[in-house]
Design a protein around this motif. Structure first.
Motif, PDB file in Angstrom:
ATOM      1  N   ASN A  50       0.862  -1.183   0.000  1.00 43.35           N
ATOM      2  CA  ASN A  50       0.000   0.000   0.000  1.00 43.35           C
ATOM      3  C   ASN A  50       0.896   1.230   0.000  1.00 43.35           C
ATOM      4  OD1 ASN A  50      -1.662   2.163   0.585  1.00 43.35           O
ATOM      5  ND2 ASN A  50      -2.714   1.146   2.279  1.00 43.35           N
ATOM      6  N   LEU A  51       0.910   1.979  -1.097  1.00 45.39           N
ATOM      7  CA  LEU A  51       1.813   3.121  -1.231  1.00 45.39           C
ATOM      8  C   LEU A  51       1.491   4.238  -0.240  1.00 45.39           C
ATOM      9  CD1 LEU A  51       2.459   1.557  -3.872  1.00 45.39           C
ATOM     10  CD2 LEU A  51       2.776   3.768  -4.975  1.00 45.39           C
ATOM     11  N   TYR A  53       9.623  -2.935  -3.981  1.00 50.27           N
ATOM     12  CA  TYR A  53       9.833  -3.043  -5.418  1.00 50.27           C
ATOM     13  C   TYR A  53       8.594  -2.625  -6.209  1.00 50.27           C
ATOM     14  CZ  TYR A  53      14.006  -5.625  -4.005  1.00 50.27           C
ATOM     15  OH  TYR A  53      15.206  -5.985  -3.439  1.00 50.27           O
ATOM     16  N   LYS A  54       7.432  -2.862  -5.628  1.00 48.36           N
ATOM     17  CA  LYS A  54       6.201  -2.415  -6.282  1.00 48.36           C
ATOM     18  C   LYS A  54       6.183  -0.893  -6.381  1.00 48.36           C
ATOM     19  CE  LYS A  54       1.178  -2.193  -5.701  1.00 48.36           C
ATOM     20  NZ  LYS A  54       0.035  -2.456  -4.785  1.00 48.36           N
ATOM     21  N   SER A 102       6.593   1.765  -9.616  1.00 43.92           N
ATOM     22  CA  SER A 102       5.487   2.687  -9.891  1.00 43.92           C
ATOM     23  C   SER A 102       5.907   4.152  -9.919  1.00 43.92           C
ATOM     24  CB  SER A 102       4.381   2.515  -8.840  1.00 43.92           C
ATOM     25  OG  SER A 102       3.851   1.217  -8.871  1.00 43.92           O
ATOM     26  N   VAL A 103       6.809   4.564  -9.000  1.00 46.41           N
ATOM     27  CA  VAL A 103       7.035   6.004  -8.827  1.00 46.41           C
ATOM     28  C   VAL A 103       8.492   6.438  -8.901  1.00 46.41           C
ATOM     29  CG1 VAL A 103       4.940   6.172  -7.405  1.00 46.41           C
ATOM     30  CG2 VAL A 103       7.170   5.896  -6.287  1.00 46.41           C
ATOM     31  N   VAL A 122      12.846  -7.131 -10.648  1.00 45.68           N
ATOM     32  CA  VAL A 122      11.631  -7.430 -11.415  1.00 45.68           C
ATOM     33  C   VAL A 122      11.314  -8.914 -11.299  1.00 45.68           C
ATOM     34  CG1 VAL A 122      10.624  -7.579 -13.726  1.00 45.68           C
ATOM     35  CG2 VAL A 122      11.892  -5.529 -13.054  1.00 45.68           C
ATOM     36  N   GLU A 123      12.339  -9.737 -11.429  1.00 43.83           N
ATOM     37  CA  GLU A 123      12.162 -11.188 -11.326  1.00 43.83           C
ATOM     38  C   GLU A 123      11.677 -11.578  -9.932  1.00 43.83           C
ATOM     39  OE1 GLU A 123      14.783 -15.299 -11.876  1.00 43.83           O
ATOM     40  OE2 GLU A 123      15.564 -13.363 -12.588  1.00 43.83           O
ATOM     41  N   PHE A 124      12.271 -10.948  -8.896  1.00 41.72           N
ATOM     42  CA  PHE A 124      11.839 -11.203  -7.514  1.00 41.72           C
ATOM     43  C   PHE A 124      10.367 -10.844  -7.350  1.00 41.72           C
ATOM     44  CE2 PHE A 124      10.826  -9.827  -3.272  1.00 41.72           C
ATOM     45  CZ  PHE A 124      11.507 -10.692  -2.423  1.00 41.72           C
TER      46      PHE A 124
END
Length: 241
Positions: A145-146, A188-189, A193-194, A204-206
């Motif tokens: 949750n950003l 990483y999400k 995103s930002v 990205v793989e993780f």
């Protein structure tokens, strides 16, 4: 609101042992519904606190869940005391009410329009912060949750909202790893995103691998949250009946 405001002001006066706490310095940031806390900010020349209070919740919710969630957040912040990026002060004002240092800055969700991307250094510091948290046997479980990651006015990362956090101290290593990876996937999400730079391929793989695991994750949504939702539906049905 005046009654609730007075309630909060009186709690602060008692905890801080001063009468110099004024209602005009208290403002509501978020009016939580049903099982969610009311969130306030109290600020004057000497104090600046976020206050989360479950007193407005229905009695059963307040006693069963409000008390638990307030205690979880308080206990977690105490365990993480001294880590830069975690609120340095925390007080239990009542069984349903906590106060902790207000973090000045913006949540990462405020950068989601892409107009002002976040420097990559922020996310390197975020990795260090989360590693320190895990080093004290705590997982947050809601960093995807950003809104729970703040870019402070000093440019550094801060973590808020520890209601879903748990201790991993006595958990099996495999379970502990999955839960810690959930927090890392949140970094990483948000990076993806930002951030002003793309997420590196290994990360990205993780993230992709964890997202595949998460589809099967029994804790998705968190047990307390699911229980609250079930209770809310049950109360609505009874009212309609």
């Amino acid at each position: 609101m005046t009654r609730l405001n007075n309630y909060i002001i009186n709690l602060l006066k008692k905890k801080l042992n001063t009468e110099d706490i004024k209602e005009e310095n208290l403002k509501i940031l978020n009016k939580g519904k049903f099982a969610n806390a009311f969130v306030y900010r109290y600020t004057d020349s000497d104090h600046d606190y976020t206050i989360k209070d479950f007193y407005h919740c229905p009695f059963i919710v307040r006693v069963l869940f409000g008390r638990i969630m307030a205690k979880i957040e308080y206990s977690t912040l105490k365990k993480l005391s001294g880590i830069k990026g975690i609120a340095p002060e925390v007080y239990m004002l009542s069984p349903f009410t906590i106060a902790f240092s207000y973090v000045k800055g913006k949540p990462l969700k405020a950068y989601d329009d892409g107009s002002n991307p976040v420097p990559v250094e922020f996310f390197h510091k975020m990795e260090t912060l989360v590693a320190e948290m895990h080093g004290r046997n705590i997982v947050h479980l809601d960093l995807r949750n950003l809104g729970n990651i703040i870019r402070g006015e000093d440019g550094n990362p801060y973590i808020i909202d520890f209601q879903s956090s748990i201790s991993t101290k006595h958990l099996p290593e495999r379970v502990r790893t999955i839960l810690e990876n959930s927090d890392i996937s949140g970094i990483y999400k948000s990076w993806k995103s930002v951030c002003c730079e793309p997420l590196p391929e290994d990360k990205v793989e993780f993230l992709d691998d964890f997202n595949n695991i998460r589809k099967l994750w029994v804790l998705r949504g968190y047990p307390i949250s699911r229980a609250i939702k079930r209770m809310k539906k049950s109360i609505k049905k009874r009212r309609k009946g």
